[in-house]
Design an enzyme around this catalytic site. Structure first.
Site, PDB file in Angstrom:
ATOM      1  N   TYR A 137      -5.643  -3.413 -10.058  1.00 53.24           N
ATOM      2  CA  TYR A 137      -4.409  -2.903 -10.344  1.00 53.24           C
ATOM      3  C   TYR A 137      -3.361  -4.154 -10.617  1.00 53.24           C
ATOM      4  CZ  TYR A 137       0.266  -0.400  -9.530  1.00 53.24           C
ATOM      5  OH  TYR A 137       1.378   0.189  -9.604  1.00 53.24           O
ATOM      6  N   LYS A 165      -6.067  -1.167 -14.056  1.00 53.91           N
ATOM      7  CA  LYS A 165      -4.741  -0.412 -14.133  1.00 53.91           C
ATOM      8  C   LYS A 165      -3.677  -1.144 -14.748  1.00 53.91           C
ATOM      9  CE  LYS A 165      -1.159   2.170 -11.528  1.00 53.91           C
ATOM     10  NZ  LYS A 165      -0.536   2.680 -10.111  1.00 53.91           N
TER      11      LYS A 165
END
Length: 307
Positions: A137, A165
């Protein structure tokens, strides 16, 4: 031919509902998980930034994961287990696995601002130790450090690191990561609701979405249409959702989305300190935005092209 992606579709970044005394409202948490599953999401993401993970104890992390996993029938639970301490991230990841998590979302180490080699070592240490699919992420606005394309591409070679992400807001960088990982067993997911459709247009395969907490049916329809190549329909839904996406980020996430959930009857707007309730001047506008979006019953699908 590129491999079939493991992570594809819509994964709401779930809120953690609280009672007035800041205890976790587990009944509402389970109800929210069931509502999202019924709406057609492809998985859920509890105990991430939207779930106020920073103010949950480690035991509460585990309890939330157990509650969400126990409420669902057939969609995976992707647990947020990141930390700026590799040992702590490992501990959280082990406990999440044992609590029923199917995959992990790992925010990059924040505050201590490691170099790219430190980021690689951090993620590879967890991937070597925890045999679950993992999502890297990247959100520089929260962490103070960007994961550059070379690092993302290198991490994609690990069999347990299966997605990225992207919440940098840098479409050029995101495009490069998509281009350089197209032949790998690896996908890019949007972490920025306002940019989900642009990211899908350049090869992302889905979204970890804040908006999907409030509008799961429309979000699933938009992403599904784009993945099926029906960009006319996807654009229509993108613009329907645009005012809500903007309204949910007028203050720090998850302040506005918890207010929106309360307006829709999905829990209280309570947050744990130091986060505070949405400012009064923003509440009326948020209500107006929600009034423009007629709530869609989860039993009533929005017309879209099959994926």
């Amino acid at each position: 031919m590129p491999p079939q992606p493991l992570f594809e579709g819509v994964y709401p970044a779930m809120t953690t509902p609280f009672e007035d005394d800041e205890r976790i409202d587990f009944d509402q948490l389970r109800a929210n998980a069931r509502r999202l599953e019924a709406a057609g999401v492809d998985g859920v993401v509890p105990v991430g930034s939207t779930g106020e993970s920073a103010t949950l104890s480690h035991d509460e992390h585990v309890e939330v994961i157990e509650a969400v996993a126990g409420a669902l029938k057939d969609v995976p639970v992707i647990a947020g287990t990141g930390s700026n301490n590799t040992r702590e991230a490992l501990s959280l990841s082990r406990r999440a696995r044992d609590a029923g998590a199917d995959a992990l979302l790992l925010i990059s180490p924040y505050y201590n601002k490691p170099e790219q080699r430190g980021l690689r070592e951090h993620y590879l240490t967890i991937a070597d130790e925890i045999d679950l699919p993992q999502i890297v992420y990247n959100v520089p606005s929260r962490t103070g450090r960007n994961i550059d394309p070379d690092t993302a591409v290198a991490l994609a070679d690990h069999e347990n690191i299966q997605a990225f992400k992207a919440a940098s807001g840098d479409l050029g960088q995101i495009t490069e990561i998509v281009e350089r990982t197209r032949e790998k067993d690896f996908t890019v997911l949007s972490g920025d609701d306002a940019l989900t459709l642009p990211m899908l247009s350049i090869g992302a395969r889905g979204a970890i979405s804040v908006v999907a907490n409030v509008e799961p049916v429309r979000t699933c329809a938009m992403v599904g249409a784009a993945l099926a190549g029906d960009f006319e329909r996807a654009r229509e839904l993108h613009h329907e959702l645009g005012p809500l996406a903007r309204a949910l980020f007028v203050e720090t996430n998850p302040i506005p989305v918890k207010e929106a959930m309360a307006i829709r009857g999905h829990g209280s707007p309570e947050l744990r300190s130091p986060l505070t309730r949405l400012a009064e001047e923003h509440r009326a506008h948020l209500r107006d935005v929600l009034d423009e979006l007629d709530p869609i019953d989860v039993e009533t699908p929005v017309e879209t092209t099959d994926r």
